[in-house]
Scaffold this motif. Sequence first.
Motif, PDB file in Angstrom:
ATOM      1  N   UNK A 149       0.848  -1.200   0.000  1.00 15.38           N
ATOM      2  CA  UNK A 149       0.000   0.000   0.000  1.00 15.38           C
ATOM      3  C   UNK A 149       0.882   1.248   0.000  1.00 15.38           C
ATOM      4  N   UNK A 150       0.535   2.186  -0.892  1.00 14.58           N
ATOM      5  CA  UNK A 150       1.308   3.422  -1.018  1.00 14.58           C
ATOM      6  C   UNK A 150       0.428   4.660  -0.907  1.00 14.58           C
ATOM      7  N   UNK A 151      -0.864   4.476  -0.799  1.00 10.37           N
ATOM      8  CA  UNK A 151      -1.764   5.614  -0.707  1.00 10.37           C
ATOM      9  C   UNK A 151      -3.186   5.193  -0.966  1.00 10.37           C
ATOM     10  N   UNK A 152      -4.041   6.171  -1.076  1.00 14.47           N
ATOM     11  CA  UNK A 152      -5.448   5.920  -1.392  1.00 14.47           C
ATOM     12  C   UNK A 152      -6.031   7.161  -2.031  1.00 14.47           C
ATOM     13  N   UNK A 153      -7.149   6.974  -2.731  1.00 17.41           N
ATOM     14  CA  UNK A 153      -7.807   8.119  -3.361  1.00 17.41           C
ATOM     15  C   UNK A 153      -9.250   7.763  -3.693  1.00 17.41           C
ATOM     16  N   UNK A 154     -10.102   8.788  -3.761  1.00 14.46           N
ATOM     17  CA  UNK A 154     -11.499   8.572  -4.157  1.00 14.46           C
ATOM     18  C   UNK A 154     -11.619   8.626  -5.683  1.00 14.46           C
ATOM     19  N   UNK A 155     -12.623   7.959  -6.212  1.00  6.68           N
ATOM     20  CA  UNK A 155     -12.881   7.959  -7.654  1.00  6.68           C
ATOM     21  C   UNK A 155     -14.381   8.022  -7.851  1.00  6.68           C
ATOM     22  N   UNK A 156     -14.819   8.875  -8.747  1.00  2.64           N
ATOM     23  CA  UNK A 156     -16.242   9.097  -8.988  1.00  2.64           C
ATOM     24  C   UNK A 156     -16.625   8.553 -10.362  1.00  2.64           C
ATOM     25  N   UNK A 157     -17.678   7.751 -10.421  1.00  2.00           N
ATOM     26  CA  UNK A 157     -18.291   7.335 -11.682  1.00  2.00           C
ATOM     27  C   UNK A 157     -19.770   7.662 -11.558  1.00  2.00           C
ATOM     28  N   UNK A 158     -20.201   8.644 -12.343  1.00  4.60           N
ATOM     29  CA  UNK A 158     -21.600   9.071 -12.249  1.00  4.60           C
ATOM     30  C   UNK A 158     -21.923   9.536 -10.840  1.00  4.60           C
ATOM     31  N   UNK A 159     -22.945   8.945 -10.237  1.00  2.00           N
ATOM     32  CA  UNK A 159     -23.358   9.317  -8.888  1.00  2.00           C
ATOM     33  C   UNK A 159     -22.626   8.529  -7.806  1.00  2.00           C
ATOM     34  N   UNK A 160     -21.820   7.563  -8.200  1.00  2.00           N
ATOM     35  CA  UNK A 160     -21.176   6.666  -7.232  1.00  2.00           C
ATOM     36  C   UNK A 160     -19.752   7.100  -6.909  1.00  2.00           C
ATOM     37  N   UNK A 161     -19.414   7.008  -5.633  1.00  2.00           N
ATOM     38  CA  UNK A 161     -18.059   7.298  -5.160  1.00  2.00           C
ATOM     39  C   UNK A 161     -17.407   5.995  -4.714  1.00  2.00           C
ATOM     40  N   UNK A 162     -16.153   5.835  -5.089  1.00  2.00           N
ATOM     41  CA  UNK A 162     -15.400   4.634  -4.742  1.00  2.00           C
ATOM     42  C   UNK A 162     -14.117   5.034  -4.031  1.00  2.00           C
ATOM     43  N   UNK A 163     -13.647   4.185  -3.138  1.00  2.00           N
ATOM     44  CA  UNK A 163     -12.383   4.407  -2.441  1.00  2.00           C
ATOM     45  C   UNK A 163     -11.395   3.336  -2.912  1.00  2.00           C
ATOM     46  N   UNK A 164     -10.251   3.803  -3.404  1.00  2.00           N
ATOM     47  CA  UNK A 164      -9.229   2.917  -3.938  1.00  2.00           C
ATOM     48  C   UNK A 164      -7.938   3.020  -3.134  1.00  2.00           C
ATOM     49  N   UNK A 165      -7.218   1.894  -3.048  1.00  2.00           N
ATOM     50  CA  UNK A 165      -5.840   1.903  -2.584  1.00  2.00           C
ATOM     51  C   UNK A 165      -4.939   2.066  -3.795  1.00  2.00           C
ATOM     52  N   UNK A 166      -3.816   2.730  -3.590  1.00  2.00           N
ATOM     53  CA  UNK A 166      -2.719   2.714  -4.544  1.00  2.00           C
ATOM     54  C   UNK A 166      -1.732   1.697  -3.990  1.00  2.00           C
ATOM     55  N   UNK A 167      -1.404   0.695  -4.792  1.00  2.00           N
ATOM     56  CA  UNK A 167      -0.409  -0.296  -4.407  1.00  2.00           C
ATOM     57  C   UNK A 167       0.812  -0.102  -5.294  1.00  2.00           C
ATOM     58  N   UNK A 168       1.989  -0.314  -4.713  1.00  2.00           N
ATOM     59  CA  UNK A 168       3.230  -0.071  -5.441  1.00  2.00           C
ATOM     60  C   UNK A 168       4.190  -1.245  -5.294  1.00  2.00           C
ATOM     61  N   UNK A 169       4.899  -1.498  -6.378  1.00  2.00           N
ATOM     62  CA  UNK A 169       5.962  -2.496  -6.400  1.00  2.00           C
ATOM     63  C   UNK A 169       7.233  -1.763  -6.792  1.00  2.00           C
ATOM     64  N   UNK A 170       8.302  -1.957  -6.018  1.00  2.00           N
ATOM     65  CA  UNK A 170       9.576  -1.301  -6.321  1.00  2.00           C
ATOM     66  C   UNK A 170      10.609  -2.361  -6.654  1.00  2.00           C
ATOM     67  N   UNK A 171      11.302  -2.142  -7.778  1.00  2.00           N
ATOM     68  CA  UNK A 171      12.399  -3.044  -8.138  1.00  2.00           C
ATOM     69  C   UNK A 171      13.511  -2.920  -7.117  1.00  2.00           C
ATOM     70  N   UNK A 172      14.192  -4.032  -6.887  1.00  2.00           N
ATOM     71  CA  UNK A 172      15.399  -3.957  -6.074  1.00  2.00           C
ATOM     72  C   UNK A 172      16.440  -3.169  -6.844  1.00  2.00           C
ATOM     73  N   UNK A 173      17.261  -2.434  -6.153  1.00  2.00           N
ATOM     74  CA  UNK A 173      18.226  -1.530  -6.793  1.00  2.00           C
ATOM     75  C   UNK A 173      19.145  -2.248  -7.775  1.00  2.00           C
ATOM     76  N   UNK A 174      19.541  -3.490  -7.484  1.00  2.00           N
ATOM     77  CA  UNK A 174      20.485  -4.191  -8.364  1.00  2.00           C
ATOM     78  C   UNK A 174      19.831  -4.758  -9.631  1.00  2.00           C
ATOM     79  N   UNK A 175      18.496  -4.662  -9.757  1.00  2.00           N
ATOM     80  CA  UNK A 175      17.828  -5.164 -10.968  1.00  2.00           C
ATOM     81  C   UNK A 175      17.532  -4.051 -11.962  1.00  2.00           C
ATOM     82  N   UNK A 176      17.869  -2.807 -11.604  1.00  2.00           N
ATOM     83  CA  UNK A 176      17.580  -1.679 -12.504  1.00  2.00           C
ATOM     84  C   UNK A 176      18.761  -1.401 -13.400  1.00  2.00           C
TER      85      UNK A 176
END
Length: 176
Positions: A149-176
Amino acid sequence: MIQIRRASISDAPSIALLGRITFTETFSEYFRDQKDLFDYYERTFDVSKIRASLQQENNQYWIALWNELPVGYAKLKINSPIESIETDNASQLQKIYVMKEFLDQKIGKQLMDELMNSFMESHRSHLWLSVLKSNTRAIRFYERTGFKKAGEYPFQIGKESFEFYVLSFEKEKDTM
């Protein structure tokens, strides 16, 4: 039986239909007004819009076939920074959808593997996605792949509101 391959422009109608079917299977219960859902389909899963997206250099798509029938797809947006991840060097797993009746066939995992292989070969350091907070099955799936988990944010579609998580994957430094 299962074939995963990079999608081409000719796959646009299948991807548009898969988007509508899988979005309905996952989210339709949250909509009080079916017109809001239909309007979202028209904006998001229009065949010409998918066709144009397939042609953009910044997008990669994979399609999953079960005995030659399209049953899922994934989309990677190669350059897609987001505020909740402090880097401009991020990609986005924008979509990974599999028809409900095929979820137990591990097609989502195979699509994820293809997408992750492409990401790992890139020069991007982070991969992020958004997931509905109440979609615990998807959250567990992404966490098993190494997303956090890296954050969250609301998202609106029409009259409906949704709550989303932002998920993140980070490469290990030696694989970049």
